[in-house]
Design an enzyme around this catalytic site. Structure first.
Site, PDB file in Angstrom:
ATOM      1  N   GLU A  52       0.857  -1.292   0.181  1.00 32.64           N
ATOM      2  CA  GLU A  52       0.025  -0.048   0.038  1.00 32.64           C
ATOM      3  C   GLU A  52       0.994   1.143  -0.097  1.00 32.64           C
ATOM      4  O   GLU A  52       1.825   1.176   0.762  1.00 32.64           O
ATOM      5  CB  GLU A  52      -1.032   0.086   1.167  1.00 32.64           C
ATOM      6  CG  GLU A  52      -2.017   1.241   1.284  1.00 32.64           C
ATOM      7  CD  GLU A  52      -2.711   1.147   2.597  1.00 32.64           C
ATOM      8  OE1 GLU A  52      -3.478   1.909   2.647  1.00 32.64           O
ATOM      9  OE2 GLU A  52      -2.575   0.169   3.263  1.00 32.64           O
ATOM     10  N   ARG A 287       6.425 -13.604   8.958  1.00 34.44           N
ATOM     11  CA  ARG A 287       6.996 -12.401   8.584  1.00 34.44           C
ATOM     12  C   ARG A 287       8.254 -12.253   9.153  1.00 34.44           C
ATOM     13  O   ARG A 287       8.567 -12.959  10.109  1.00 34.44           O
ATOM     14  CB  ARG A 287       6.044 -11.097   9.010  1.00 34.44           C
ATOM     15  CG  ARG A 287       5.883 -11.447  10.741  1.00 34.44           C
ATOM     16  CD  ARG A 287       4.729 -10.096  10.970  1.00 34.44           C
ATOM     17  NE  ARG A 287       5.525  -8.789  10.629  1.00 34.44           N
ATOM     18  CZ  ARG A 287       4.817  -7.516  10.889  1.00 34.44           C
ATOM     19  NH1 ARG A 287       3.610  -7.652  11.274  1.00 34.44           N
ATOM     20  NH2 ARG A 287       5.318  -6.588  10.719  1.00 34.44           N
ATOM     21  N   LYS A 297       4.813   1.476  10.917  1.00 26.35           N
ATOM     22  CA  LYS A 297       4.834   2.614  10.325  1.00 26.35           C
ATOM     23  C   LYS A 297       4.690   3.770  11.035  1.00 26.35           C
ATOM     24  O   LYS A 297       5.155   4.904  11.060  1.00 26.35           O
ATOM     25  CB  LYS A 297       3.973   2.693   9.074  1.00 26.35           C
ATOM     26  CG  LYS A 297       4.521   1.957   8.082  1.00 26.35           C
ATOM     27  CD  LYS A 297       3.481   1.805   6.780  1.00 26.35           C
ATOM     28  CE  LYS A 297       3.964   0.802   5.609  1.00 26.35           C
ATOM     29  NZ  LYS A 297       2.768   0.597   4.702  1.00 26.35           N
TER      30      LYS A 297
END
Length: 580
Positions: A52, A287, A297
């Protein structure tokens, strides 16, 4: 673990369960007969990397990039570069640009003989809307007019089933009319929402009539103001994969519970004639969880906003632009990702593994240089005042074909302050009164005295040299000394700003268990010093990397270096001494 990078990488590849899945699908011919819209055969392996565009990529994304692009490459397929730009309030062209640049820098591309495979979810907004209308008419979706609070309350929890919305059985015609009016901009944000009609009692919360379209009056960085309704990620993601004929959709483990909805969306769309089988399949892998780092973020943005770091590309940041500026190489990051492999269960990877991959990559590449980081003046009293004698050393000790570098020795030198002790401790073999050492690549010298300031601090060391002891000459063998020290000519050295970077956090898990991650900041993560370097370093260009002998690997900063005046960042020390 093997010290051979190739052997380690081969071992990781052999145990990669995603490879086994692809090999099985190729053997069965599962995706063999597919063609694109022009009738051309499609590869049996089509993957995608779908970030994204709402921030900068970090080391965790690097693993996903290596998985998605690397597996497609290894099996003769292709990987699509696709942006999931379905949330206009958080997305900017700046993020698109930096993501593309980061993926290319890591060594991957999205072009093949059929063209460039760069896509955006916004390319498909019309198709998403068409499929949403179909779901309404087929009885698989409805417009819900509950408030956000009531929706949340009626959704239930893991121990309690949800309750049907009072609008769940709204006639399809009414939902379709409302949905079209939503698209026409007749309602405010949050006034209505389109939901899939699945099962409010499902133990999987993601199947409790998930939202698939919401009203959002926001300007989109690519479509402008054309749309005021936007698809939810979980609805758009599987449709994007199907539109692009993706075969293997690899996600991290947090999407495991979303897979049933992924499959539901594709099955309903296939029933409506939008896609042919076989449909894409989602597979999850662990992950990357790296110690001494954070990848949120929001928290990374907080470090920037609070002035703790200088920006997304601060060399202490785990972002790809930060790692690049720090001096990491694409090859070292790929090697790291190969070494950690692909697993089905989450685990923590120690920062030393990443740093070790970097050392292994740079050791064979980086030319050598001498730098004095903590300077102390050394005066050779019997060295002629006007003499400038040339010394030489290999550019790289293991690659003689790369030639020699040359630098002068003069009466006054800079040495490391730790290389002199007026009263030596046991086992100390460097400079102290009466002791002899070799100046690396130069002469043997004998320490005679030192100068001190008013506070008793040593400000200069005196010695005499032996003219017949120069390295590389026959006379050098006549002198047996236990210590060798580094030096640069005080009159010829390059004075340069050097930034000594270390890990940003002193806690291996700085944000675990609700801790305040800022309380774990490492106070010595950055130290700026003035150092003296051998004079040839004036020619260093931005991004040039070197091993400063004895000190570690350094890079000429790609932002702040100027012609003839490079600024150096420490990439990593020569050995892992963290916590020892």
């Amino acid at each position: 673990m093997s010290n051979d990078p190739k052997a380690t990488a081969d071992s990781a590849n052999a145990s990669n369960f995603l490879r086994g899945l692809i090999e099985s699908d190729i053997a069965s011919g599962k995706y063999k007969q597919r063609t694109d819209t022009l009738g051309r055969p499609l590869p049996s392996v089509v993957t995608r990397f779908p970030p994204e565009p709402n921030g900068y990529l970090h080391i965790g994304h690097a693993k996903a990039i290596c998985v998605d692009f690397g597996l497609a490459r290894d099996f003769g397929g292709r990987c699509h570069m696709r942006f999931d730009d379905t949330n206009p309030t958080k997305e900017e062209q700046e993020y698109v640009d930096t993501i593309l640049d980061s993926v290319k820098w890591l060594g991957f591309d999205w072009k093949d003989e059929t063209g460039e495979h760069l896509y955006f979810a916004s390319d498909y907004f019309d198709k998403f809307y068409e499929i949403a209308e179909y779901l309404i008419t087929a009885g698989h979706a409805y417009v819900d007019s509950q408030s956000a609070e009531d929706m949340a309350k009626n959704r239930g929890n893991f121990g309690e089933p949800g309750k049907n919305s009072p609008f769940r059985d709204r006639p399809a015609e009414e939902s379709l009319d409302l949905f079209r009016r939503m698209k026409a901009g007749q309602f405010k944000d949050g006034e209505h929402i389109l939901r899939a009609k699945i099962d409010m009692a499902s133990p999987n919360m993601n199947l409790r009539d998930p939202a698939i379209y919401r009203i959002r009056h926001a300007h989109h960085h690519r479509t402008g103001d054309k749309w005021c309704i936007y698809p939810m990620y979980d609805f758009a993601h599987p449709l994007e994969d199907a539109i692009e004929s993706v075969s293997h959709s690899f996600c991290t483990l947090e999407f495991q519970d979303h897979r049933p909805f992924y499959d539901w969306v594709l099955e309903r769309a296939a029933e409506g004639g939008f896609f042919k089988r076989p449909l894409p399949e989602q597979t999850e892998f662990a992950r990357l969880n790296l110690t001494y780092a954070i990848t949120s973020k929001r928290k990374l943005r907080q470090l920037i906003d609070d002035g703790i770091v200088s920006g997304w590309d601060d060399p202490r940041m785990p972002t790809i632009v930060g790692l690049r500026r720090r001096g990491y190489t694409p090859e070292s990051i790929q090697l790291f990702c190969e070494r950690v492999g692909v697993a089905k269960a989450d685990s923590w990877i120690d920062m030393s593994t990443l740093e070790g991959a970097l050392r292994d990559d740079l050791d064979a590449k980086a030319p050598r240089a001498v730098a004095v980081l903590r300077p102390l003046k050394l005066i050779i009293d019997n060295f002629p005042d006007s003499l400038v004698d040339e010394c030489s050393a290999p550019v790289h000790p293991h690659h003689p074909e790369r030639g020699q570098r040359h630098f002068p020795i003069t009466k006054e030198l800079w040495i490391e302050e730790e290389d002199f002790m007026e009263t030596p401790s046991k086992g100390y073999f460097r400079l102290f009164p009466g002791n002899k050492v070799r100046l690396r690549y130069g002469y043997v010298v004998e320490c005679t005295a030192c100068d001190k300031d008013a506070d008793g601090n040593v400000i200069a060391v005196h010695c005499n040299y032996f003219p017949d002891s120069k390295s590389g000459t026959d006379g050098a063998n006549n002198y047996k000394v236990k210590g060798t020290i580094h030096w640069v000519s005080a009159t010829h050295a390059l004075e340069a700003e050097v930034r000594l970077y270390d890990r940003l956090f002193s806690d291996p898990h700085p944000d675990a268990g609700g801790k305040d991650f800022k309380a774990a900041l490492n106070p010595t993560a950055k130290e700026v010093i003035t150092a003296y370097l051998e004079h040839g370093m004036r020619a260093a260009l931005p991004d040039d990397k070197f091993q400063f002998e004895r000190h570690g690997y350094f890079v000429a900063d790609r932002v702040d270096s100027q012609p003839g005046k490079p600024v150096f960042n420490r990439v990593v020390t020569l050995k892992d001494s963290w916590g020892k």
